[in-house]
Design an enzyme around this catalytic site. Structure first.
Site, mmCIF file in Angstrom:
data_model
loop_
_atom_site.group_PDB
_atom_site.id
_atom_site.type_symbol
_atom_site.label_atom_id
_atom_site.label_comp_id
_atom_site.label_asym_id
_atom_site.label_seq_id
_atom_site.Cartn_x
_atom_site.Cartn_y
_atom_site.Cartn_z
ATOM 1 N N LYS A 133 0.843 -1.204 0.000
ATOM 2 C CA LYS A 133 0.000 0.000 0.000
ATOM 3 C C LYS A 133 0.875 1.249 0.000
ATOM 4 C CE LYS A 133 -3.729 -2.550 2.146
ATOM 5 N NZ LYS A 133 -4.403 -2.990 3.362
ATOM 6 N N ASP B 151 -10.402 3.110 4.149
ATOM 7 C CA ASP B 151 -10.864 1.739 3.965
ATOM 8 C C ASP B 151 -12.385 1.629 4.016
ATOM 9 O OD1 ASP B 151 -9.322 -0.338 3.281
ATOM 10 O OD2 ASP B 151 -8.634 -0.858 5.289
ATOM 11 N N GLN C 4 -4.467 -1.685 9.665
ATOM 12 C CA GLN C 4 -4.387 -2.993 9.024
ATOM 13 C C GLN C 4 -5.007 -4.057 9.938
ATOM 14 O OE1 GLN C 4 -3.277 -3.584 5.836
ATOM 15 N NE2 GLN C 4 -3.942 -5.692 6.112
#
Ligand code: NAD
Length: 280
Positions: free
Chosen positions: A51, A118, A95
């Site tokens: 990422k 996200d 994460q």
């Protein structure tokens, strides 16, 4: 035909790079993503590093905060609250999974929804589900971007989604429904799974079990999107058996299908959040 996520992602990155150059010229800085990684999960480490690399490739900036597995929940929350207040940070990504002693939902919902790249906060999920804006989770968003890239119009199709997680299955079912597909959502308790999968014009599989979808479970000519990532002997496999590619009209490979598009969608979300916060 292959739905080539790797190449599609590269093309999108090329167009994004031009936009980021313009933003930098105008505002003096590029959108910034901060990634929080707790513990030592090897797969998660690979994901966070991909990422960050993707951000750098398009001219965005990114940093990863590596935190010890033993971090306390309130320390993690305090860190996120301080990142929320930092005006130089446009996106925050926690994460997952987090260690068992940490309440994942509480932590994820500490992220400012305006920095939630996200799309996992309750506010963003609610907005997406009520079609009032919001940030869609990166994997479902990436799948929609890939279908669009190949001019696949799902209107009127029977779309069958296998797996109903908040991260993938449930939101992709919603996005396909919004695009006027007729959606069936299957899960662990579904009886006679193949009756549903066989009637799918578009089959999305997000379970995490290698080879769970075999050729006899798929209608010839169907579009098959394999979200699964299963690691075995140092190699990556999807949830769909490789023999399915011989009867599908379109299919995503693993690796090189949904994975790169997920990162693409993350960049897309970061840019969108930057634009909203900076009113451009
Ligand atoms: P999850 O474990 O949260 O959800 C799995 C879902 O599969 C559940 O809803 C469960 O009901 C369903 N399921 C389990 N067994 C089943 C069965 N026998 N029949 C039908 N349904 C069944 O997983 P997730 O986070 O949604 O991820 C799913 C897979 O996708 C994993 O392999 C994950 O690594 C992968 N993934 C890939 C990407 C990517 O970018 N390519 C992103 C996210 C997740």
């Amino acid at each position: 035909m292959l739905l080539d996520g790797k190449n599609s992602a590269k093309e999108y990155e090329d167009s994004l790079r031009l936009k980021i150059d313009k933003i930098k010229e105008k505002s003096g800085r590029a959108p910034h993503l901060t990634v929080i990684m707790v513990g030592n999960n090897e797969a998660s480490k690979t994901y966070v590093s991909s990422k960050k690399k993707a951000c750098l490739r398009v001219g965005m900036t990114s940093d990863i905060k590596y935190l010890d597995e033993s971090i306390k929940e309130d320390e993690l929350i305090a860190l996120i609250e301080s990142l929320n207040k930092n005006d130089d940070i446009d996106g925050i990504l926690v994460q997952l999974p987090l260690p068992k002693h940490i309440n994942e939902s509480l932590v994820v919902n500490t992220v400012d929804p305006l920095k939630d790249v996200d799309g996992l906060t309750i506010l963003n999920a609610g907005k997406v589900f009520t079609k009032t804006g919001g940030v869609a989770p990166a994997t479902p968003k990436g799948i929609m971007m890939l279908l669009e890239k190949y001019n696949i119009n799902v209107c009127g199709m029977h779309a069958v989604v296998v797996g109903r997680s908040n991260l993938v299955g449930l939101p992709i079912a919603k996005l396909l429904n919004d695009s006027d597909a007729t959606v069936t959502l299957c899960h662990r308790q579904t009886r006679h799974l193949s009756t549903f999968t066989k009637s799918a014009d578009l089959l999305v599989v997000a379970v995490g079990k290698k080879d769970m979808i075999t050729k006899d479970m798929v209608k010839p000519g169907a579009i098959v999107i394999d979200v699964g990532i299963n690691r075995m002997d140092g190699k990556l496999y999807g949830d769909v058996s490789s023999e399915v590619s011989s009867i599908a009209s379109y299919f995503t490979p693993v690796p090189g299908g949904v994975g790169p598009m997920t990162i693409n969608a993350l960049l897309h979300n970061l840019l969108e959040l930057y634009e909203v916060r900076h009113d451009c």
